[in-house]
Scaffold this motif. Structure first.
Motif, PDB file in Angstrom:
ATOM      1  N   ASN A 145      -3.013 -78.825  36.435  1.00  8.39           N
ATOM      2  CA  ASN A 145      -2.562 -80.117  36.240  1.00  8.39           C
ATOM      3  C   ASN A 145      -3.753 -81.146  36.100  1.00  8.39           C
ATOM      4  OD1 ASN A 145      -3.277 -80.802  38.599  1.00  8.39           O
ATOM      5  ND2 ASN A 145      -1.457 -81.053  39.437  1.00  8.39           N
ATOM      6  N   VAL A 146      -3.738 -82.305  35.648  1.00  8.50           N
ATOM      7  CA  VAL A 146      -4.831 -83.218  35.435  1.00  8.50           C
ATOM      8  C   VAL A 146      -5.590 -83.510  36.707  1.00  8.50           C
ATOM      9  CG1 VAL A 146      -5.385 -85.555  34.777  1.00  8.50           C
ATOM     10  CG2 VAL A 146      -3.691 -84.244  33.357  1.00  8.50           C
ATOM     11  N   GLN A 147      -4.858 -83.452  37.766  1.00  9.21           N
ATOM     12  CA  GLN A 147      -5.577 -83.679  39.169  1.00  9.21           C
ATOM     13  C   GLN A 147      -6.343 -82.572  39.295  1.00  9.21           C
ATOM     14  OE1 GLN A 147      -5.734 -86.458  41.135  1.00  9.21           O
ATOM     15  NE2 GLN A 147      -7.126 -85.240  42.221  1.00  9.21           N
ATOM     16  N   GLY A 148      -5.722 -81.298  39.297  1.00  9.05           N
ATOM     17  CA  GLY A 148      -6.676 -80.118  39.344  1.00  9.05           C
ATOM     18  C   GLY A 148      -7.786 -79.947  38.683  1.00  9.05           C
ATOM     19  N   ILE A 149      -7.686 -80.471  37.494  1.00 11.41           N
ATOM     20  CA  ILE A 149      -8.955 -80.243  36.504  1.00 11.41           C
ATOM     21  C   ILE A 149     -10.067 -81.281  36.937  1.00 11.41           C
ATOM     22  CG2 ILE A 149      -9.995 -80.795  34.365  1.00 11.41           C
ATOM     23  CD1 ILE A 149      -7.059 -79.809  33.189  1.00 11.41           C
ATOM     24  N   SER A 150      -9.392 -82.566  37.362  1.00  4.87           N
ATOM     25  CA  SER A 150     -10.515 -83.493  37.971  1.00  4.87           C
ATOM     26  C   SER A 150     -10.994 -83.086  39.098  1.00  4.87           C
ATOM     27  CB  SER A 150      -9.541 -84.742  38.247  1.00  4.87           C
ATOM     28  OG  SER A 150      -8.830 -85.452  36.979  1.00  4.87           O
ATOM     29  N   GLU A 151     -10.399 -82.467  39.915  1.00  2.00           N
ATOM     30  CA  GLU A 151     -11.206 -81.831  41.268  1.00  2.00           C
ATOM     31  C   GLU A 151     -12.125 -80.806  40.673  1.00  2.00           C
ATOM     32  OE1 GLU A 151      -7.976 -80.777  44.137  1.00  2.00           O
ATOM     33  OE2 GLU A 151      -7.115 -82.873  43.970  1.00  2.00           O
ATOM     34  N   ARG A 178      -9.500 -89.031  37.295  1.00  3.48           N
ATOM     35  CA  ARG A 178      -8.646 -88.381  36.350  1.00  3.48           C
ATOM     36  C   ARG A 178      -8.452 -89.160  35.184  1.00  3.48           C
ATOM     37  NH1 ARG A 178      -3.253 -88.273  40.216  1.00  3.48           N
ATOM     38  NH2 ARG A 178      -2.970 -89.955  38.924  1.00  3.48           N
ATOM     39  N   SER A 179      -8.889 -90.339  34.763  1.00  3.22           N
ATOM     40  CA  SER A 179      -8.695 -91.071  33.687  1.00  3.22           C
ATOM     41  C   SER A 179      -9.606 -90.390  32.489  1.00  3.22           C
ATOM     42  CB  SER A 179      -9.072 -92.525  33.921  1.00  3.22           C
ATOM     43  OG  SER A 179     -10.475 -92.509  34.084  1.00  3.22           O
ATOM     44  N   LEU A 180     -11.037 -89.925  32.986  1.00  6.43           N
ATOM     45  CA  LEU A 180     -11.864 -89.294  32.000  1.00  6.43           C
ATOM     46  C   LEU A 180     -11.307 -88.020  31.634  1.00  6.43           C
ATOM     47  CD1 LEU A 180     -14.985 -89.076  31.078  1.00  6.43           C
ATOM     48  CD2 LEU A 180     -15.078 -87.453  33.140  1.00  6.43           C
ATOM     49  N   VAL A 181     -10.583 -87.235  32.244  1.00  5.09           N
ATOM     50  CA  VAL A 181      -9.922 -85.914  31.862  1.00  5.09           C
ATOM     51  C   VAL A 181      -8.605 -86.334  31.000  1.00  5.09           C
ATOM     52  CG1 VAL A 181      -8.637 -83.979  32.798  1.00  5.09           C
ATOM     53  CG2 VAL A 181     -10.544 -84.628  33.968  1.00  5.09           C
ATOM     54  N   HIS A 222     -15.683 -82.050  27.111  1.00  2.00           N
ATOM     55  CA  HIS A 222     -14.760 -81.071  26.522  1.00  2.00           C
ATOM     56  C   HIS A 222     -15.045 -79.694  27.168  1.00  2.00           C
ATOM     57  CE1 HIS A 222     -13.190 -83.838  22.991  1.00  2.00           C
ATOM     58  NE2 HIS A 222     -12.935 -84.262  24.335  1.00  2.00           N
ATOM     59  N   PHE A 223     -16.159 -79.266  26.816  1.00  2.38           N
ATOM     60  CA  PHE A 223     -16.516 -77.951  27.251  1.00  2.38           C
ATOM     61  C   PHE A 223     -16.390 -77.612  28.617  1.00  2.38           C
ATOM     62  CE2 PHE A 223     -19.896 -74.889  28.890  1.00  2.38           C
ATOM     63  CZ  PHE A 223     -19.402 -73.831  28.109  1.00  2.38           C
ATOM     64  N   ARG A 224     -16.667 -78.599  29.593  1.00  6.92           N
ATOM     65  CA  ARG A 224     -16.486 -78.553  31.060  1.00  6.92           C
ATOM     66  C   ARG A 224     -14.921 -78.322  31.279  1.00  6.92           C
ATOM     67  NH1 ARG A 224     -18.604 -82.433  35.010  1.00  6.92           N
ATOM     68  NH2 ARG A 224     -18.449 -80.372  36.459  1.00  6.92           N
ATOM     69  N   ILE A 225     -14.049 -78.956  30.575  1.00  8.74           N
ATOM     70  CA  ILE A 225     -12.775 -78.852  30.723  1.00  8.74           C
ATOM     71  C   ILE A 225     -12.443 -77.544  30.454  1.00  8.74           C
ATOM     72  CG2 ILE A 225     -10.366 -79.425  30.056  1.00  8.74           C
ATOM     73  CD1 ILE A 225     -11.624 -82.434  30.080  1.00  8.74           C
ATOM     74  N   LEU A 226     -12.662 -77.032  29.233  1.00 10.51           N
ATOM     75  CA  LEU A 226     -12.234 -75.552  28.717  1.00 10.51           C
ATOM     76  C   LEU A 226     -12.902 -74.593  29.651  1.00 10.51           C
ATOM     77  CD1 LEU A 226     -13.090 -76.248  25.064  1.00 10.51           C
ATOM     78  CD2 LEU A 226     -10.883 -76.478  26.110  1.00 10.51           C
ATOM     79  N   LEU A 227     -14.107 -74.789  29.911  1.00  9.50           N
ATOM     80  CA  LEU A 227     -14.669 -73.672  31.073  1.00  9.50           C
ATOM     81  C   LEU A 227     -13.927 -73.811  32.154  1.00  9.50           C
ATOM     82  CD1 LEU A 227     -17.008 -71.755  31.498  1.00  9.50           C
ATOM     83  CD2 LEU A 227     -18.236 -73.728  32.298  1.00  9.50           C
ATOM     84  N   ARG A 228     -13.597 -74.902  32.918  1.00  8.03           N
ATOM     85  CA  ARG A 228     -12.686 -74.767  34.087  1.00  8.03           C
ATOM     86  C   ARG A 228     -11.421 -74.129  34.015  1.00  8.03           C
ATOM     87  NH1 ARG A 228     -16.874 -74.341  35.425  1.00  8.03           N
ATOM     88  NH2 ARG A 228     -18.283 -76.036  36.229  1.00  8.03           N
ATOM     89  N   LEU A 229     -10.836 -74.426  32.908  1.00  6.46           N
ATOM     90  CA  LEU A 229      -9.395 -74.179  32.408  1.00  6.46           C
ATOM     91  C   LEU A 229      -9.412 -72.501  32.347  1.00  6.46           C
ATOM     92  CD1 LEU A 229      -7.937 -76.561  30.169  1.00  6.46           C
ATOM     93  CD2 LEU A 229      -7.031 -76.047  32.441  1.00  6.46           C
TER      94      LEU A 229
END
Length: 178
Positions: free
Chosen positions: A68-74, A80-83, A54-61
């Motif tokens: 998009n989900v693909q961009g976050i995954s990269e 992508r399923s984890l995201v 969760h933190f890593r997703i928030l930080l990257r955003l």
């Protein structure tokens, strides 16, 4: 037949194996990744039970803006399923918004909210301090070399698994490699 080992002989085998594993890059990188993950979870636990994902997703955003989900995954280097599995919980907590793309209505974009920004702020200080400590452990030249070495490893680990299928898992010394 059962092997009998004394505590001293077992300890000696562990020490011997550790010495061999010191030069096993796959083992070292795996252990380092696990140590970073564990330490990150402990740093986040200083403020709450926020997960590393969760933190890593928030930080990257925060760093990259709406994705998009693909961009976050990269950006995370994750599948992508984890995201995708993490997004409903983040939305429920009010930390992100999911919006349809104006140019492609099939595309869902993920945007950080003000509350999500606050979560990153609240949890970011110990993570940044650790990041600075890692950076400070290397000169600029050493860091450049390390990044070059990691780029080489990225090329190898990005190759299809079939490229490495030979049917052999041991070398002539009997060592099994990861």
């Amino acid at each position: 037949m059962t092997d009998h080992f004394s505590p001293g002989s077992l300890k000696g085998k562990v020490v011997e194996q550790r010495a061999k594993l010191r030069r096993n890059l796959v083992n070292r990188l795996f252990r380092l990744g696990n140590a970073i993950q564990t330490q990150t979870q402990h740093l986040l636990a200083l403020n709450s039970d926020l997960s590393v994902v969760h933190f890593r997703i928030l930080l990257r955003l925060r760093q990259a803006g709406t994705q998009n989900v693909q961009g976050i995954s990269e950006l995370l280097g994750a599948n992508r399923s984890l995201v995708s599995r993490a997004l409903p919980d983040l939305r429920e907590k009010g930390w992100i918004e999911l919006v349809k793309s104006e140019t492609d209505k099939r595309q869902i974009l993920v945007r950080l909210t003000e509350l999500g920004e606050q979560v990153v702020d609240e949890h970011g200080a110990p993570i940044k301090t650790r990041y600075d400590a890692i950076q400070a452990a290397f000169t600029a030249e050493e860091l450049d070399h390390l990044v070059e070495y990691l780029d080489r490893l990225d090329l190898i680990t990005g190759a299809p698994a079939a490229d490495f299928h030979t049917g052999h898992g041991q070398d002539d010394t009997g060592e099994t490699h990861e």
